[in-house]
Design an enzyme around this catalytic site. Structure first.
Site, mmCIF file in Angstrom:
data_model
loop_
_atom_site.group_PDB
_atom_site.id
_atom_site.type_symbol
_atom_site.label_atom_id
_atom_site.label_comp_id
_atom_site.label_asym_id
_atom_site.label_seq_id
_atom_site.Cartn_x
_atom_site.Cartn_y
_atom_site.Cartn_z
ATOM 1 N N SER A 173 0.807 -1.227 0.000
ATOM 2 C CA SER A 173 0.000 0.000 0.000
ATOM 3 C C SER A 173 0.835 1.270 0.000
ATOM 4 O O SER A 173 1.892 1.344 0.646
ATOM 5 C CB SER A 173 -0.885 -0.012 1.247
ATOM 6 N N GLU A 233 0.155 3.674 1.678
ATOM 7 C CA GLU A 233 0.204 4.136 3.071
ATOM 8 C C GLU A 233 1.590 3.915 3.673
ATOM 9 O O GLU A 233 1.965 4.568 4.642
ATOM 10 C CB GLU A 233 -0.845 3.409 3.908
ATOM 11 N N TYR A 242 -1.727 0.103 10.580
ATOM 12 C CA TYR A 242 -2.022 -0.522 9.283
ATOM 13 C C TYR A 242 -0.802 -0.425 8.362
ATOM 14 O O TYR A 242 -0.339 -1.418 7.794
ATOM 15 C CB TYR A 242 -3.234 0.159 8.612
HETATM 16 P P1 NAP Z 1 -11.449 -4.625 1.568
HETATM 17 O O1 NAP Z 1 -12.591 -4.302 0.674
HETATM 18 O O2 NAP Z 1 -11.432 -4.070 2.952
HETATM 19 O O3 NAP Z 1 -11.336 -6.222 1.660
HETATM 20 C C1 NAP Z 1 -10.560 -6.855 2.627
HETATM 21 C C2 NAP Z 1 -10.812 -8.353 2.561
HETATM 22 O O4 NAP Z 1 -10.033 -8.998 3.585
HETATM 23 C C3 NAP Z 1 -12.273 -8.754 2.825
HETATM 24 O O5 NAP Z 1 -12.609 -9.812 1.966
HETATM 25 C C4 NAP Z 1 -12.232 -9.234 4.269
HETATM 26 O O6 NAP Z 1 -13.238 -10.161 4.590
HETATM 27 C C5 NAP Z 1 -10.867 -9.915 4.276
HETATM 28 N N1 NAP Z 1 -10.371 -10.143 5.637
HETATM 29 C C6 NAP Z 1 -10.255 -9.237 6.640
HETATM 30 N N2 NAP Z 1 -9.788 -9.825 7.743
HETATM 31 C C7 NAP Z 1 -9.584 -11.124 7.448
HETATM 32 C C8 NAP Z 1 -9.118 -12.248 8.176
HETATM 33 N N3 NAP Z 1 -8.781 -12.141 9.460
HETATM 34 N N4 NAP Z 1 -9.025 -13.459 7.551
HETATM 35 C C9 NAP Z 1 -9.392 -13.583 6.263
HETATM 36 N N5 NAP Z 1 -9.861 -12.564 5.513
HETATM 37 C C10 NAP Z 1 -9.957 -11.348 6.106
HETATM 38 O O7 NAP Z 1 -10.066 -4.208 0.901
HETATM 39 P P2 NAP Z 1 -9.751 -3.839 -0.643
HETATM 40 O O8 NAP Z 1 -9.971 -2.384 -0.828
HETATM 41 O O9 NAP Z 1 -10.396 -4.818 -1.531
HETATM 42 O O10 NAP Z 1 -8.174 -4.046 -0.657
HETATM 43 C C11 NAP Z 1 -7.598 -5.309 -0.980
HETATM 44 C C12 NAP Z 1 -6.193 -5.373 -0.425
HETATM 45 O O11 NAP Z 1 -5.407 -4.330 -0.988
HETATM 46 C C13 NAP Z 1 -6.091 -5.182 1.086
HETATM 47 O O12 NAP Z 1 -5.021 -5.972 1.536
HETATM 48 C C14 NAP Z 1 -5.758 -3.719 1.253
HETATM 49 O O13 NAP Z 1 -5.085 -3.513 2.466
HETATM 50 C C15 NAP Z 1 -4.869 -3.511 0.047
HETATM 51 N N6 NAP Z 1 -4.847 -2.164 -0.514
HETATM 52 C C16 NAP Z 1 -6.008 -1.559 -0.854
HETATM 53 C C17 NAP Z 1 -5.982 -0.300 -1.433
HETATM 54 C C18 NAP Z 1 -7.249 0.404 -1.856
HETATM 55 O O14 NAP Z 1 -7.187 1.606 -2.111
HETATM 56 N N7 NAP Z 1 -8.358 -0.290 -1.970
HETATM 57 C C19 NAP Z 1 -4.744 0.331 -1.686
HETATM 58 C C20 NAP Z 1 -3.571 -0.346 -1.330
HETATM 59 C C21 NAP Z 1 -3.623 -1.604 -0.762
HETATM 60 P P3 NAP Z 1 -14.701 -9.696 5.176
HETATM 61 O O15 NAP Z 1 -15.543 -9.417 3.968
HETATM 62 O O16 NAP Z 1 -15.123 -10.905 5.929
HETATM 63 O O17 NAP Z 1 -14.466 -8.496 6.013
HETATM 64 O O1 F7E Z 2 -9.187 7.968 3.891
HETATM 65 C C1 F7E Z 2 -9.596 11.378 5.144
HETATM 66 C C2 F7E Z 2 -8.695 10.451 5.926
HETATM 67 O O2 F7E Z 2 -10.210 5.873 4.747
HETATM 68 C C3 F7E Z 2 -8.642 8.835 2.931
HETATM 69 C C4 F7E Z 2 -7.349 2.029 2.251
HETATM 70 O O3 F7E Z 2 -7.857 1.349 1.137
HETATM 71 O O4 F7E Z 2 -6.125 3.559 0.853
HETATM 72 C C5 F7E Z 2 -7.097 3.483 1.886
HETATM 73 O O5 F7E Z 2 -6.652 4.165 3.045
HETATM 74 C C6 F7E Z 2 -8.390 10.199 3.552
HETATM 75 C C7 F7E Z 2 -7.626 10.163 4.877
HETATM 76 O O6 F7E Z 2 -8.495 5.806 2.867
HETATM 77 C C8 F7E Z 2 -12.957 11.065 6.486
HETATM 78 O O7 F7E Z 2 -8.231 11.086 7.109
HETATM 79 C C9 F7E Z 2 -11.592 12.668 5.980
HETATM 80 O O8 F7E Z 2 -6.682 11.189 4.880
HETATM 81 O O9 F7E Z 2 -10.731 6.638 2.389
HETATM 82 P P1 F7E Z 2 -9.762 6.517 3.489
HETATM 83 P P2 F7E Z 2 -6.963 5.703 3.328
HETATM 84 O O10 F7E Z 2 -6.784 5.922 4.767
HETATM 85 O O11 F7E Z 2 -6.182 6.559 2.391
HETATM 86 C C10 F7E Z 2 -4.838 3.003 1.195
HETATM 87 C C11 F7E Z 2 -3.936 3.127 0.006
HETATM 88 C C12 F7E Z 2 -4.936 1.639 1.750
HETATM 89 O O12 F7E Z 2 -4.027 0.842 1.610
HETATM 90 C C13 F7E Z 2 -6.051 1.361 2.706
HETATM 91 O O13 F7E Z 2 -6.307 -0.043 2.813
HETATM 92 O O14 F7E Z 2 -9.654 10.797 3.853
HETATM 93 N N1 F7E Z 2 -10.971 11.502 5.678
HETATM 94 N N2 F7E Z 2 -12.808 12.407 6.467
HETATM 95 C C14 F7E Z 2 -11.795 10.495 5.981
HETATM 96 N N3 F7E Z 2 -11.647 9.157 5.838
HETATM 97 C C15 F7E Z 2 -12.683 8.368 6.202
HETATM 98 N N4 F7E Z 2 -12.568 7.039 6.035
HETATM 99 N N5 F7E Z 2 -13.838 8.900 6.719
HETATM 100 C C16 F7E Z 2 -14.025 10.240 6.887
HETATM 101 O O15 F7E Z 2 -15.067 10.679 7.355
#
Ligand code: NAP
Ligand code: F7E
Length: 340
Positions: free
Chosen positions: A126, A128, A150
């Site tokens: 990520s 992050e 995270y």
């Molecule tokens: P997501 O929608 O939150 O999906 C996370 C998945 O992990 C869900 O299927 C969840 O199952 C499963 N999970 C959580 N805890 C688990 C456990 N203890 N054992 C087995 N499965 C578990 O995330 P996403 O946005 O699709 O992201 C996919 C991956 O890419 C994640 O690893 C995330 O950290 C990473 N990532 C995402 C982004 C982004 O912007 N989306 C960016 C960078 C990296 P449940 O449905 O049961 O909760």
């Molecule tokens: O927040 C701000 C918050 O929760 C984005 C995950 O997929 O991308 C995701 O992480 C920004 C942050 O995503 C609210 O403070 C303001 O600055 O949508 P987010 P994230 O934290 O960037 C990365 C790449 C991953 O890997 C992660 O798995 O938005 N923000 N107000 C808020 N965020 C949330 N959630 N809710 C608010 O009300």
């Protein structure tokens, strides 16, 4: 011969898009999900692929469950998408986040090393991990400075993946993905919270939407395109790490402006910082307010990726811009609002 792929996190946003892609490519998809009372697989149903996946139970904290799957199947490709992926929750559940998002990666790598060293492995790293960055754009060489349990867990997953690649000669690749969104995004993440919130306000079902720090900047792409990039990373001869990003960055406030424009809502911003409000131009009623409870103990203020390497080696490029993403998300929000 049909290829077999394991996707952990099949019920999540990326799991759904990746499964859709692999099914189209004629893979046998094994979808690993954890036991849950309210398992409804809504994303897989929405993509109409829930009947095309072989589901297996897998809890990432349970080594035995992981090993069982590797004894049962011969996987050509393994995509580890499961994680406790919500940054805000990681501050409240740091141990669980470290165990799943961090050590979960090692459990899978150990299973591959022991039972299936020829399986190709993808780790969902990520942006992050860059955290508080001082670089205008982040690429594969940029310094990591994680700001949350995270991000620290993801960094562990990233380094252990690199280490297993080097130490045991495994095909283990890491995709450092910047934020990617879609209509299938979880409602707790800010983009989906905004698209759902604004549509609910328009339809009279919500009065005010409360948000945290709207000045943070993110590089937002379309999740479906990122799933394609993940697959491409496992089709090379040699495993490597790649940044997936759009190269553009916007504030949360910019994202709201784009949504409001698309919805043709007449609004203006009043005040700033904690007093910032989005109000209805005519009635002056508040539509969006800031609530401190959504601020994080440590914030990531700015992220902007540089995907030159993915562009050159994988021929991968993000196509959907912010405007296109907002359109996609709001159109589907409206469609499912009508169908309720
Ligand atoms: P997501 O929608 O939150 O999906 C996370 C998945 O992990 C869900 O299927 C969840 O199952 C499963 N999970 C959580 N805890 C688990 C456990 N203890 N054992 C087995 N499965 C578990 O995330 P996403 O946005 O699709 O992201 C996919 C991956 O890419 C994640 O690893 C995330 O950290 C990473 N990532 C995402 C982004 C982004 O912007 N989306 C960016 C960078 C990296 P449940 O449905 O049961 O909760
Ligand atoms: O927040 C701000 C918050 O929760 C984005 C995950 O997929 O991308 C995701 O992480 C920004 C942050 O995503 C609210 O403070 C303001 O600055 O949508 P987010 P994230 O934290 O960037 C990365 C790449 C991953 O890997 C992660 O798995 O938005 N923000 N107000 C808020 N965020 C949330 N959630 N809710 C608010 O009300």
């Amino acid at each position: 011969m049909k290829k077999t792929a394991l996707i952990t996190g099949i019920t999540g946003q990326d799991g759904a898009y990746l499964a859709e892609l692999l099914i189209k490519k004629n893979y046998r998809v094994i979808g690993a999900l954890r036991r849950s009372a309210r398992q409804d697989n809504w994303r897989l149903k929405r993509l109409n692929i829930d009947k095309k996946i072989i589901f297996e139970e897998l809890e990432l904290s349970e080594e035995n469950e992981i090993n069982r799957l590797f004894k049962k199947y011969k996987f050509n490709e393994v995509y580890n998408l499961a994680a406790q992926s919500f940054v805000a929750t990681s501050f409240n559940s740091p141990l669980n986040t470290s165990n799943i998002t961090g050590l979960g990666v090692l459990r899978i790598l150990e299973a591959i090393r022991t039972y299936s060293p020829r399986s190709k492995f993808f780790q969902a790293s990520s942006s992050e991990m860059f955290g508080q960055t001082f670089e205008n754009k982040q690429d594969e060489q940029s310094k990591f400075n994680p700001q949350s349990p995270y991000a620290i867990s993801k960094l562990y997953g990233h380094y252990i993946t690199k280490n297993y690649r080097k130490s045991y000669n495994l095909y283990a690749a890491s995709g450092i993905a910047f934020n990617h969104e879609s209509p299938l995004r979880g409602e707790e993440f800010v983009t989906r919270k905004i698209t759902k919130g604004l549509v609910s306000i328009m339809k009279g079902e919500l009065k005010v939407l409360e948000l945290g720090n709207v000045y943070a900047k993110r590089d937002w792409g379309y999740a479906k395109e990122y799933a394609q990039g993940m697959w491409q990373m496992l089709q090379l001869k040699k495993a490597d790490d790649f940044i997936l990003s759009t190269g553009k960055t916007y504030t949360i406030k910019n994202f709201i402006d784009e949504c409001v424009k698309y919805l043709k809502m007449e609004t203006i911003w009043i005040g700033k910082n904690l007093k910032l409000r989005l109000v209805n131009k005519k009635t002056k009623k508040d539509l969006i307010k800031i609530n401190k409870k959504y601020f994080r103990p440590a914030e990531v203020d700015y992220l902007r990726g540089d995907s030159k390497k993915a562009n050159k080696v994988l021929k991968w490029k993000a196509k959907t811009d912010l405007k296109g993403l907002v359109k996609l998300m709001i159109d589907e929000e409206m469609k499912y609002f009508k169908m309720r």
